[in-house]
Enzyme design. Structure first.
Site, short mmCIF file in Angstrom:
data_model
loop_
_atom_site.label_atom_id
_atom_site.label_comp_id
_atom_site.label_asym_id
_atom_site.label_seq_id
_atom_site.Cartn_x
_atom_site.Cartn_y
_atom_site.Cartn_z
N ASP A 190 41.60 46.77 37.75
CA ASP A 190 40.43 46.15 37.17
C ASP A 190 40.25 46.86 35.80
O ASP A 190 40.85 47.92 35.58
CB ASP A 190 39.23 46.42 38.08
CG ASP A 190 37.94 45.94 37.48
OD1 ASP A 190 37.92 44.86 36.88
OD2 ASP A 190 36.92 46.67 37.62
N ASP A 218 36.90 46.72 33.53
CA ASP A 218 35.53 47.19 33.27
C ASP A 218 35.10 48.21 34.32
O ASP A 218 35.02 47.89 35.51
CB ASP A 218 34.55 46.01 33.30
CG ASP A 218 34.87 44.98 32.22
OD1 ASP A 218 35.08 45.38 31.07
OD2 ASP A 218 34.91 43.78 32.55
C1 G6P Z 1 34.23 41.81 34.91
C2 G6P Z 1 32.96 42.61 34.86
C3 G6P Z 1 31.75 41.73 35.09
C4 G6P Z 1 31.78 40.54 34.15
C5 G6P Z 1 33.09 39.75 34.36
C6 G6P Z 1 33.21 38.58 33.38
O1 G6P Z 1 34.54 41.50 36.22
O2 G6P Z 1 32.98 43.61 35.87
O3 G6P Z 1 30.60 42.50 34.87
O4 G6P Z 1 30.69 39.69 34.39
O5 G6P Z 1 34.17 40.61 34.14
O6 G6P Z 1 33.35 39.08 32.10
P1 G6P Z 1 33.35 38.20 30.76
O7 G6P Z 1 33.71 39.18 29.69
O8 G6P Z 1 34.40 37.12 30.93
O9 G6P Z 1 32.00 37.63 30.65
MG MG Z 2 34.96 46.65 37.29
#
Ligand code: G6P
Ligand code: MG
Length: 230
Positions: free
Chosen positions: A8, A10
């Site tokens: 992952d 983030d």
């Molecule tokens: C990751 C993060 C989420 C976020 C998602 C979509 O999974 O953990 O917090 O909402 O990505 O991200 P984006 O940049 O496409 O909005």
């Molecule tokens: Mg994450």
């Protein structure tokens, strides 16, 4: 045998999870929604629209907006988020992560990215890490978000590996659930209670050591093979 690692982004490779949360909290405040601290884990790992729905549910505002308005709200959050990530540099790689990636490359492991974020490739570029990865799942091609296993199964397929040949890394309970549903070995980074479904848990990325994680992975495979023999 261990052949690949899946990450992952983030909250695992860099602390962009805090930028996602800051942007969502700003949007929630604008909508008059007071998010409890418990909302944070529910927002981690979820797709942009799923996260917006989490927020609206906290504010009892589900079904209040048209789909055009929902798209506009999601775009507004993304614009705020992109303003926060624009300044990211290699100094923002979480401690221990670069060494882990280097150790994995030296061990000839294949590396993939399984982030729900459409911004993940851009972040990896800014961190100077994009060339470390053999495959990046395109989240826009998926049908279901985490905790569905689809993204981890897709990452494993891009690497042409089986579930018992990879270790996957997550900071979110939805992500750990996705890894386990894909039948993979899960490393959870963060709160041990929140991530209790993971096979190996560390409080933060400093404790990630490839040798120790590989040992835990091998031990678990031996234990499950013993069970099958019995
Ligand atoms: C990751 C993060 C989420 C976020 C998602 C979509 O999974 O953990 O917090 O909402 O990505 O991200 P984006 O940049 O496409 O909005
Ligand atoms: Mg994450």
């Amino acid at each position: 045998m261990l052949k690949g690692l899946i990450f992952d982004v983030d909250g695992v490779i860099t602390d962009s999870a805090s930028y996602h949360l800051a942007a969502w909290r700003a949007l929630a405040t604008k909508l008059g929604i007071d998010l409890p601290a418990a909302a944070d884990d529910q927002l981690r790992g979820r797709s942009r629209m799923d996260s917006l729905n989490v927020i609206l549910r906290f504010g009892n505002q589900l079904n209040r907006y048209s789909s055009a308005k929902l798209n506009a709200l999601a775009a507004e959050k993304n614009a705020m988020y992109q303003q926060l990530i624009v300044q990211m540099t290699p100094a923002d790689i979480l401690p221990g992560m670069l060494q882990l990636l280097k150790d994995a490359r030296s061990a000839k492991l294949l590396l993939a990215v399984a982030s729900a974020s459409q911004n993940a490739p851009r972040i990896l570029q800014q961190l100077g890490l994009i060339t470390y990865f053999d495959a990046i799942v395109d989240p826009t091609a998926l049908h279901k978000g985490k905790p569905d296993p689809e993204i981890y199964v897709a990452a494993q397929s891009l690497l042409k590996l089986n579930a018992d040949e990879v270790i996957s890394f997550e900071d979110a309970s939805a992500g750990v659930a996705a890894i386990k549903a894909a039948g993979q070995f899960a490393v959870g980074i963060g709160d041990a209670q929140v991530l209790r479904a993971a096979d190996y848990i560390v409080p933060d990325t400093r404790q990630l050591k490839l040798s120790a994680i590989s040992t835990a992975f091998i031990r678990q495979q031996i234990a499950s093979n013993d069970c099958q023999v019995d």
